[in-house]
Design a protein around this motif. Structure first.
Motif, PDB file in Angstrom:
ATOM      1  N   LYS A   1       0.838  -1.203   0.000  1.00  0.00           N
ATOM      2  CA  LYS A   1       0.000   0.000   0.000  1.00  0.00           C
ATOM      3  C   LYS A   1       0.873   1.252   0.000  1.00  0.00           C
ATOM      4  O   LYS A   1       2.019   1.214   0.447  1.00  0.00           O
ATOM      5  CB  LYS A   1      -0.899   0.008   1.232  1.00  0.00           C
ATOM      6  CG  LYS A   1      -1.962  -1.074   1.214  1.00  0.00           C
ATOM      7  CD  LYS A   1      -2.867  -0.950   2.423  1.00  0.00           C
ATOM      8  CE  LYS A   1      -4.112  -1.791   2.289  1.00  0.00           C
ATOM      9  NZ  LYS A   1      -3.872  -3.211   2.165  1.00  0.00           N
TER      10      LYS A   1
ATOM     11  N   ASN B   1       6.118   4.352   2.799  1.00  0.00           N
ATOM     12  CA  ASN B   1       6.119   3.685   4.119  1.00  0.00           C
ATOM     13  C   ASN B   1       5.333   4.531   5.117  1.00  0.00           C
ATOM     14  O   ASN B   1       4.741   5.551   4.736  1.00  0.00           O
ATOM     15  CB  ASN B   1       7.549   3.398   4.596  1.00  0.00           C
ATOM     16  CG  ASN B   1       8.393   4.658   4.704  1.00  0.00           C
ATOM     17  OD1 ASN B   1       7.969   5.748   4.322  1.00  0.00           O
ATOM     18  ND2 ASN B   1       9.603   4.523   5.219  1.00  0.00           N
ATOM     19  N   HIS B   2       5.299   4.111   6.364  1.00  0.00           N
ATOM     20  CA  HIS B   2       4.515   4.817   7.407  1.00  0.00           C
ATOM     21  C   HIS B   2       3.027   4.910   7.029  1.00  0.00           C
ATOM     22  O   HIS B   2       2.351   5.859   7.427  1.00  0.00           O
ATOM     23  CB  HIS B   2       5.084   6.227   7.673  1.00  0.00           C
ATOM     24  CG  HIS B   2       6.411   6.190   8.359  1.00  0.00           C
ATOM     25  ND1 HIS B   2       6.556   5.823   9.678  1.00  0.00           N
ATOM     26  CD2 HIS B   2       7.653   6.446   7.889  1.00  0.00           C
ATOM     27  CE1 HIS B   2       7.845   5.860  10.000  1.00  0.00           C
ATOM     28  NE2 HIS B   2       8.535   6.229   8.935  1.00  0.00           N
ATOM     29  N   VAL B   3       2.539   3.913   6.277  1.00  0.00           N
ATOM     30  CA  VAL B   3       1.127   3.945   5.869  1.00  0.00           C
ATOM     31  C   VAL B   3       0.221   3.896   7.106  1.00  0.00           C
ATOM     32  O   VAL B   3      -0.837   4.516   7.146  1.00  0.00           O
ATOM     33  CB  VAL B   3       0.808   2.779   4.895  1.00  0.00           C
ATOM     34  CG1 VAL B   3      -0.663   2.735   4.535  1.00  0.00           C
ATOM     35  CG2 VAL B   3       1.642   2.920   3.620  1.00  0.00           C
ATOM     36  N   GLU B   4       0.714   3.177   8.141  1.00  0.00           N
ATOM     37  CA  GLU B   4      -0.107   3.056   9.365  1.00  0.00           C
ATOM     38  C   GLU B   4      -0.232   4.393  10.112  1.00  0.00           C
ATOM     39  O   GLU B   4      -1.112   4.570  10.948  1.00  0.00           O
ATOM     40  CB  GLU B   4       0.443   1.950  10.290  1.00  0.00           C
ATOM     41  CG  GLU B   4       1.801   2.223  10.930  1.00  0.00           C
ATOM     42  CD  GLU B   4       2.976   2.255   9.937  1.00  0.00           C
ATOM     43  OE1 GLU B   4       4.016   2.815  10.313  1.00  0.00           O
ATOM     44  OE2 GLU B   4       2.857   1.735   8.804  1.00  0.00           O
ATOM     45  N   SER B   5       0.643   5.370   9.771  1.00  0.00           N
ATOM     46  CA  SER B   5       0.567   6.696  10.425  1.00  0.00           C
ATOM     47  C   SER B   5      -0.175   7.707   9.556  1.00  0.00           C
ATOM     48  O   SER B   5       0.055   8.920   9.679  1.00  0.00           O
ATOM     49  CB  SER B   5       1.975   7.238  10.696  1.00  0.00           C
ATOM     50  OG  SER B   5       2.772   6.260  11.298  1.00  0.00           O
ATOM     51  N   SER B   6      -1.050   7.209   8.678  1.00  0.00           N
ATOM     52  CA  SER B   6      -1.665   8.112   7.698  1.00  0.00           C
ATOM     53  C   SER B   6      -2.424   9.268   8.355  1.00  0.00           C
ATOM     54  O   SER B   6      -2.325  10.415   7.925  1.00  0.00           O
ATOM     55  CB  SER B   6      -2.591   7.329   6.764  1.00  0.00           C
ATOM     56  OG  SER B   6      -3.562   6.661   7.530  1.00  0.00           O
TER      57      SER B   6
ATOM     58  N   ILE C   1      -5.305   6.141   0.618  1.00  0.00           N
ATOM     59  CA  ILE C   1      -4.366   5.018   0.679  1.00  0.00           C
ATOM     60  C   ILE C   1      -4.731   4.096  -0.472  1.00  0.00           C
ATOM     61  O   ILE C   1      -5.895   3.732  -0.640  1.00  0.00           O
ATOM     62  CB  ILE C   1      -4.485   4.280   2.020  1.00  0.00           C
ATOM     63  CG1 ILE C   1      -4.059   5.222   3.152  1.00  0.00           C
ATOM     64  CG2 ILE C   1      -3.622   3.021   2.014  1.00  0.00           C
ATOM     65  CD1 ILE C   1      -4.294   4.670   4.524  1.00  0.00           C
TER      66      ILE C   1
END
Length: 305
Positions: free
Chosen positions: A225, A262-267, A286
């Protein structure tokens, strides 16, 4: 886990052209295995060999571990839709299935009503086949496959030509058959996005060769993602991102678009950060690299070798 379909160096030539190159391949019990490839990649040829419509040039295959004289018994446990079944346009579903039941020697007449219920056509008793929608026609085709109570369905492009609703119906039906009736499914298509939501395994074929074979989990790992942002000030946004995340991986694209790998979880945090610093975020989403892109990448990679 038992093996339902197994091929050994299976090969098919038409004149000089090798349409299936020596193929070692198996489908395991319980899988929904998707065979994905462009038209002409060899999908239908493989399915026709398995169903006995055409003979392989070399190599062999087994169904449920049986070959040779025992193959006929094993075939009874399979249901094939290779080309659209030819139904009588003036007959209802029951009349059509009764014709095939007698022709195929299926003993119990009540099986007709069972399969119509499974595919959701039990309330269409009076409707003639010619008045069916495309999706209903496909469901009747699957009902016909199910008449003999098979353990495995082999379906060549069953969602071809269907509208979005028809595709969704077939997808739900196949999932139900797999989960509730434990039917193994081997399905082909060139519409990859549909199979992404259905299959448990993805096999990519090109020019008669299997070029990749992935589980659902491996595919999801490959379909990385990324965050896509459209911002008022890409330069300022880049500085904020670099200052906040030491290891950030991003690209600045034309039209004030930034993609972050990267850092997709910190969107949520990234979005808030930019807004707090006075950047106008016009679009934030995303997106995953989908199966289609993965497959095209795969095919292009191979053709550049």
């Amino acid at each position: 886990m038992g093996t339902i379909i197994q091929t050994y160096q299976l090969t098919k030539k038409f004149k000089e052209q090798e349409v299936i190159k020596p193929l070692d391949f198996s489908v395991k019990k319980g899988e929904i295995c998707a065979l994905i490839g462009k038209n002409g990649a060899g999908k239908s040829t493989l399915f026709k060999i398995l169903s006995g419509q055409i003979m392989p040039t070399a190599g062999e295959f087994q169904l449920f571990g049986k070959s040779g004289k025992e193959m006929d018994q094993a075939k009874k446990r399979m249901g094939f839709i290779i080309e659209a079944p030819v139904f009588f346009p003036d007959f209802t579903a029951i009349q059509n299935l009764e014709y095939f039941r007698l022709q195929r020697g299926v003993v119990e007449k009540k099986r007709i009503y069972e399969v119509l219920e499974i595919v959701g056509l039990e309330n269409q008793k009076r409707k003639r086949f010619r008045d069916y929608s495309m999706g209903m026609k496909q469901r009747l085709g699957i009902a016909l496959c199910l008449l003999s109570n098979p353990d495995c369905l082999v379906l060549d492009e069953p969602i071809n030509g269907l509208d979005a609703e028809g595709i969704m119906e077939i997808r739900h039906l196949l999932k139900k058959l797999n989960q509730e009736k434990q039917i193994t499914i081997f399905i082909s298509s060139h519409i990859l996005t549909e199979l992404e939501q259905l299959a448990t395994r993805y096999v990519f074929i090109k020019n008669g060769v299997i070029v990749d074979d992935l589980s659902k989990e491996s595919l999801e790992a490959k379909s990385k993602k990324q965050i896509l942002l459209s911002v008022s000030d890409p330069a300022k946004s880049s500085q904020i991102l670099e200052r906040t995340f030491a290891d950030i991986q991003f690209k600045v694209l034309p039209n004030q678009v930034i993609t972050i790998q990267n850092h997709v979880e910190s969107s949520g945090e990234i979005n808030r950060l930019l807004v707090d610093q006075g950047v106008v975020v016009k679009e934030f989403r995303i997106e995953a690299l989908n199966l289609e892109e993965y497959f095209l990448g795969l095919v292009e990679e191979i053709s550049h070798d």
